[in-house]
Scaffold this active site. Structure first.
Site, mmCIF file in Angstrom:
data_model
loop_
_atom_site.group_PDB
_atom_site.id
_atom_site.type_symbol
_atom_site.label_atom_id
_atom_site.label_comp_id
_atom_site.label_asym_id
_atom_site.label_seq_id
_atom_site.Cartn_x
_atom_site.Cartn_y
_atom_site.Cartn_z
ATOM 1 C CD GLU A 38 -0.255 -6.240 16.065
ATOM 2 O OE1 GLU A 38 0.323 -6.238 14.749
ATOM 3 O OE2 GLU A 38 -0.132 -7.833 16.476
ATOM 4 C CD GLU A 54 -1.916 -6.401 8.849
ATOM 5 O OE1 GLU A 54 -1.496 -6.420 8.333
ATOM 6 O OE2 GLU A 54 -3.104 -5.545 9.430
#
Length: 290
Positions: free
Chosen positions: A118, A209
């Site tokens: 990630e 986010e």
């Protein structure tokens, strides 16, 4: 990610078939009709992902071309953005009206497989700098700024392959910005030089986010051209390495946490280094010497 990690749940094209989420009058955008349901799909030629754990209020809307908007209030955790699937070592142009109130990130965000990684190229963030819970690996210079490179490890956490243990790679820009061009090939090449290789590209988005925060973000994403091969033939203008260790400046051993001691987390004011072991992220509030 270091402070909150998200599994973007893939859904079938049938599940993701959506009514167009905007009303138009004489070709002019007037008001969003409804929030786009959580999931993944394509919109106006771009891949999009929207994930939320359901806490608080999060409203995501796809706009024309590479535009999207998201508004959140007391949200627990969400990730949303537009980009490509698969991603590539491309130059990405973005503009954003990014207004976070609390813990939030604006980044080029994506995954690779084999190895499962990630990654973040963090351009702007709210009140929490994730570097406090990461291991500093080096620096690179790209797109007019210095980026610090970090590595983290997630153990038995959600991923694009289900619950898994995987590494995170981070480039954190020294000077925040909400628009510009990100030459991702420079980051990928620098990460490889620093011992952080990517595998096969999965999706790649410019993501907003939020974690236990509120705010709003309107982002437009465009490909800026440039290298699109998985391994860039040219690298960043400079790369420097640092010894493995905590993200903060080295401290005398006597001031570092002992093995199994706390070494980071939001609000933590104690040592951020380890006299034995490595500072490993556990959750948003706690990192431990292991």
């Amino acid at each position: 990610m270091v402070s909150f990690n998200s599994l973007l749940v893939a859904v079938s094209a049938a599940t993701c078939a959506l009514a167009f989420p905007f009303e138009f009058h004489n070709g002019t955008h007037v008001f969003p009709r409804q929030s786009t349901p959580a999931g993944t799909g394509t919109n106006n030629g771009y891949f999009y992902s929207f994930w939320t754990d359901g806490g608080g209020s999060v409203t995501y809307n796809n706009g024309p071309a590479g535009e999207y908007s998201v508004t959140w209030s007391n949200a627990d955790n969400f990730v949303a953005g537009k980009g490509w699937n698969p991603g590539s070592a491309q130059a990405i142009s973005f503009t954003a009206n990014y207004q976070p109130n609390g813990n939030s990130y604006l980044s080029v965000y994506g995954w690779s497989t084999n190895p499962l990684v990630e990654y973040y190229i963090l351009e702007d963030f709210g009140t929490y700098n994730p570097a406090v819970s990461l291991t500093h690996k080096g620096t690179l210079t790209s797109d007019g700024a210095t980026y610090d490179v970090y590595e983290g490890t997630r153990v038995n956490e959600p991923s694009i392959q289900g619950t898994a243990t995987f590494n995170q790679y981070w480039s954190i820009r020294s000077s925040k910005r909400s628009s510009g061009t990100v030459t991702t090939a420079n980051h990928f090449a620098a990460w490889k030089q620093l011992g952080l290789p990517l595998g096969t590209f999965n999706y790649q988005i410019v993501a907003t986010e939020g974690y236990q925060s509120s705010g709003s973000s309107t982002v437009t994403v465009n490909p800026a051209g440039g290298v699109t091969s998985p391994i860039a033939p040219t690298g960043p203008s400079s790369v420097s390495t640092t010894p493995s260790g905590p993200s903060s400046s080295p401290s005398p051993v006597g001031t570092c946490s002992a093995l199994y001691g706390q070494c980071g987390g939001q609000g933590w004011t104690g040592p951020t280094c380890c006299s034995s072991g490595t500072c490993k992220f556990s959750n948003n509030w706690y990192s431990q010497c292991l």
